[in-house]
Write a protein that holds these residues in place. Structure first.
Motif, mmCIF file in Angstrom:
data_model
loop_
_atom_site.group_PDB
_atom_site.id
_atom_site.type_symbol
_atom_site.label_atom_id
_atom_site.label_comp_id
_atom_site.label_asym_id
_atom_site.label_seq_id
_atom_site.Cartn_x
_atom_site.Cartn_y
_atom_site.Cartn_z
ATOM 1 N N ASP A 92 0.854 -1.273 0.030
ATOM 2 C CA ASP A 92 0.121 0.066 -0.056
ATOM 3 C C ASP A 92 0.837 1.508 -0.107
ATOM 4 O O ASP A 92 1.747 1.335 0.558
ATOM 5 C CB ASP A 92 -0.949 0.305 1.156
ATOM 6 C CG ASP A 92 -1.914 -0.988 1.202
ATOM 7 O OD1 ASP A 92 -2.621 -1.223 0.356
ATOM 8 O OD2 ASP A 92 -1.902 -1.934 2.121
ATOM 9 N N CYS A 93 0.520 2.158 -0.567
ATOM 10 C CA CYS A 93 0.900 3.414 -0.404
ATOM 11 C C CYS A 93 0.232 4.448 0.530
ATOM 12 O O CYS A 93 -0.976 4.684 0.528
ATOM 13 C CB CYS A 93 0.797 4.408 -1.794
ATOM 14 S SG CYS A 93 1.676 6.220 -1.432
ATOM 15 N N LYS A 94 1.056 4.894 1.783
ATOM 16 C CA LYS A 94 0.416 5.253 3.038
ATOM 17 C C LYS A 94 0.008 6.670 2.393
ATOM 18 O O LYS A 94 -0.811 7.261 3.214
ATOM 19 C CB LYS A 94 1.570 5.604 4.051
ATOM 20 C CG LYS A 94 1.299 3.913 4.627
ATOM 21 C CD LYS A 94 2.501 3.989 5.857
ATOM 22 C CE LYS A 94 3.766 3.854 5.522
ATOM 23 N NZ LYS A 94 4.924 3.579 6.491
ATOM 24 N N HIS A 95 0.620 7.372 1.413
ATOM 25 C CA HIS A 95 0.397 8.779 1.082
ATOM 26 C C HIS A 95 -1.122 8.792 -0.004
ATOM 27 O O HIS A 95 -1.897 9.464 0.381
ATOM 28 C CB HIS A 95 1.401 9.053 0.233
ATOM 29 C CG HIS A 95 1.052 10.671 -0.209
ATOM 30 N ND1 HIS A 95 1.120 11.326 -1.543
ATOM 31 C CD2 HIS A 95 0.961 11.979 0.661
ATOM 32 C CE1 HIS A 95 0.638 12.412 -1.602
ATOM 33 N NE2 HIS A 95 0.634 12.754 -0.226
ATOM 34 N N CYS A 96 -1.043 7.922 -0.924
ATOM 35 C CA CYS A 96 -2.123 8.137 -2.047
ATOM 36 C C CYS A 96 -3.276 7.160 -1.628
ATOM 37 O O CYS A 96 -4.185 6.847 -2.408
ATOM 38 C CB CYS A 96 -1.573 8.379 -3.247
ATOM 39 S SG CYS A 96 -0.972 6.659 -3.872
ATOM 40 N N LYS A 97 -2.891 6.065 -0.877
ATOM 41 C CA LYS A 97 -4.018 5.078 -0.491
ATOM 42 C C LYS A 97 -3.878 3.906 -1.902
ATOM 43 O O LYS A 97 -5.019 3.116 -1.671
ATOM 44 C CB LYS A 97 -5.177 5.459 0.027
ATOM 45 C CG LYS A 97 -5.063 6.447 0.932
ATOM 46 C CD LYS A 97 -4.468 6.072 2.127
ATOM 47 C CE LYS A 97 -4.686 7.087 3.345
ATOM 48 N NZ LYS A 97 -3.542 6.973 4.171
ATOM 49 N N GLN A 117 9.535 3.958 -4.453
ATOM 50 C CA GLN A 117 8.845 5.120 -4.910
ATOM 51 C C GLN A 117 7.477 4.656 -5.416
ATOM 52 O O GLN A 117 7.410 3.638 -6.377
ATOM 53 C CB GLN A 117 9.648 5.827 -6.060
ATOM 54 C CG GLN A 117 8.884 7.059 -6.588
ATOM 55 C CD GLN A 117 9.767 7.710 -7.529
ATOM 56 O OE1 GLN A 117 10.562 7.234 -8.037
ATOM 57 N NE2 GLN A 117 9.251 9.145 -7.801
ATOM 58 N N CYS A 118 6.404 5.226 -5.206
ATOM 59 C CA CYS A 118 4.891 5.208 -5.583
ATOM 60 C C CYS A 118 4.877 5.362 -6.915
ATOM 61 O O CYS A 118 5.262 6.284 -7.329
ATOM 62 C CB CYS A 118 4.037 5.857 -4.633
ATOM 63 S SG CYS A 118 2.286 5.696 -5.276
ATOM 64 N N PRO A 119 4.290 4.326 -7.806
ATOM 65 C CA PRO A 119 4.283 4.607 -8.953
ATOM 66 C C PRO A 119 3.081 5.494 -9.557
ATOM 67 O O PRO A 119 3.015 6.100 -10.562
ATOM 68 C CB PRO A 119 4.209 3.157 -9.626
ATOM 69 C CG PRO A 119 3.669 2.460 -8.585
ATOM 70 C CD PRO A 119 4.087 2.956 -7.351
ATOM 71 N N VAL A 120 2.211 5.780 -8.625
ATOM 72 C CA VAL A 120 1.092 6.861 -9.010
ATOM 73 C C VAL A 120 1.333 8.125 -8.310
ATOM 74 O O VAL A 120 1.379 9.075 -9.034
ATOM 75 C CB VAL A 120 -0.145 6.336 -8.248
ATOM 76 C CG1 VAL A 120 -1.252 7.181 -8.290
ATOM 77 C CG2 VAL A 120 -0.775 5.017 -8.742
ATOM 78 N N CYS A 121 1.561 8.210 -7.106
ATOM 79 C CA CYS A 121 1.803 9.677 -6.566
ATOM 80 C C CYS A 121 3.411 10.062 -6.529
ATOM 81 O O CYS A 121 3.565 11.292 -6.365
ATOM 82 C CB CYS A 121 1.156 9.966 -5.216
ATOM 83 S SG CYS A 121 1.869 8.982 -3.750
ATOM 84 N N GLY A 122 4.106 9.197 -6.756
ATOM 85 C CA GLY A 122 5.359 9.608 -6.890
ATOM 86 C C GLY A 122 6.441 9.993 -5.523
ATOM 87 O O GLY A 122 7.574 10.094 -5.401
HETATM 88 ZN ZN LIG Z 1 1.185 6.847 -3.718
#
Ligand SMILES: [Zn+2]
Length: 445
Positions: A92-97, A117-122
């Motif tokens: 899970d990305c804790k930032h963008c969920k 690095q999150c592939p959606v929010c970076g």
């Molecule tokens: Zn993210």
């Protein structure tokens, strides 16, 4: 491969425009990886299912049909191994969920570490370490939402066959070897679905489980592999686009002794759309153990008792529909013009013929209507009297309709019509009252 991605985009656009496939709940922005079949799509899929059913159940004395419910006793999924083992490692990305498969190639770095690095929010360092996530959809039976009331939407149709194996055996008076066939919906909460209708969260399977004496499973496995490939050839799919892939030791499922995927070369690459598996006696043994009910077979000739082995053929109805759509899609140049044509095998084409009055006067519409009314009692046919005849042909080319029947000036005089072949573009004159048998011969499966 940009050219091929382009083909997929064009196919998705044609599918929507012509009513093969729509996104689910589109006016609300759509529901991820769930699709609806429109007027042409439902006919195509129904034709495929009927053809499969006929070849599996009606044409074979040793296979019986079944339609088991989607909801099953939760113990079924303990026995099958789905509660313990039907999982994917997810992060899970804790930032963008957003949630990703741990092996998502878009993730840079190691999830759980500061460099990831999150592939959606970076964001960096916001991805959790991988955790196991069960792919079954869970719901509650009865009025109370509590653990004891949990039931699952089945993730495969096969278990409905295994738990009914004895019922079918006794009711049908079959003897081993024999099979049970079923078409039905299954559900998987896929995290990275995609490629149009290829990987969806709700899908339909056409499965046949063949019960055999241990020791004969190898022969039956080869038999069903060959049968299934022939069946796909019979749909008119280009042979060079089909192949088998044998599972390696690492790919084999926990229950499988041997397994082959039947693959098609989609515009997005080679992918599996049917599996032929030797499941050994895993499933029936487990159900015997978990239910406490004897699932052995008593061979009436030798008086031997054994738990049958299972050879499974499991094909996706949606994936087969996608295979035939990808395979049928062509862009051709005809008389200096580009046409898009869906070259479906006539036996599976959604519409078998379209009837056109050349012009809307001089008795032509009346005769065309009479022919249409006669044909529709036998085949799924379409009537179209708007636009130039060329435009009407093109519309039916896109729908994949194999025959175009035109009522012209001569028809009103002598009762004959022209029948245009979608693929060769040749036209032949046929007596109007012979059309039913003329088309019937051409559409023989
Ligand atoms: Zn993210």
């Amino acid at each position: 491969m940009p050219a091929d991605n382009n083909v997929m985009e064009k196919l998705v656009s044609l599918a929507k425009r012509r009513g093969f496939v729509f996104q689910s709940s589109e006016i609300y922005g759509g529901l991820g990886s769930v699709w609806d079949y429109g007027p042409l799509g439902v006919e195509l899929k129904k034709n495929l299912k009927e053809r499969w059913w006929r070849s599996m159940v009606h044409e074979r004395e040793d296979i019986e049909g079944l339609d088991a419910a989607i909801l099953m006793h939760p113990k079924v999924w303990e026995a099958s191994g789905h509660i313990a083992g039907f999982t994917d490692p997810l992060v899970d990305c804790k930032h963008c969920k957003n949630r990703f498969r741990a092996d998502d190639p878009r993730i840079k770095g190691t999830p759980g570490q500061p460099d990831a690095q999150c592939p959606v929010c970076g964001s960096r360092g916001t991805l959790t370490a991988p955790r196991l996530f069960n792919l079954m959809f869970k719901t509650f039976m009865g009025p109370v939402e509590e653990a004891a009331a949990v039931v699952y939407l089945r993730p495969e149709t096969a278990q409905g066959i295994y738990v009914n194996y004895l019922n079918v055996l006794q009711a049908s008076r079959q003897k081993i070897p024999f099979g049970i066939a079923q078409i039905g919906k299954a559900f998987r909460n896929e995290i990275t679905p995609g490629n149009f209708t290829f990987r969806t969260r709700e899908f339909e399977q056409m499965e046949m489980q063949f019960f055999v004496k241990p020791g004969t499973d190898g022969e039956w496995f080869e038999f069903w592999k060959a049968q299934r490939m022939e069946w796909h050839y019979g749909l008119g799919i280009r042979r060079e686009k089909l192949r088998f892939h044998q599972h390696t030791k690492e790919e084999l499922a926990h229950y499988a002794k041997d397994a082959y995927d039947l693959e098609y070369e989609f515009p997005f690459g080679w992918h599996e759309f049917e599996g032929v598996h030797n499941r050994s006696d895993f499933d029936l043994s487990r159900h015997q153990q978990f239910s406490g009910k004897k699932l052995e077979y008593l061979d009436p000739a030798t008086k031997e008792r054994f738990i049958p082995y299972v050879v499974e053929t499991s094909v996706g109805a949606d994936r087969t529909a996608l295979v035939v759509m990808c395979d049928a899609y062509r862009e051709e140049t005809v008389e200096g013009e580009t046409r898009v044509v869906m070259r479906f095998h006539p036996a599976i084409a959604p519409l078998k013929a379209a009837v056109f009055p050349l012009v809307n006067k001089d008795g032509m519409p009346e005769l065309a209507r009479r022919i249409f009314d006669d044909l529709r009692r036998h085949f799924n046919v379409f009537y179209d009297d708007s636009g130039s005849i060329g435009r009407r042909y093109r519309r039916q080319d896109e729908a994949g309709t194999p025959y175009g029947i035109t009522v012209d000036g001569q028809s009103v005089g002598d009762g004959t019509v022209t029948v245009r072949d979608r693929d060769t573009l040749l036209q032949e004159r046929v007596a109007g009252d012979r059309l039913v048998s003329h088309l019937g011969d051409k559409l023989k499966m």
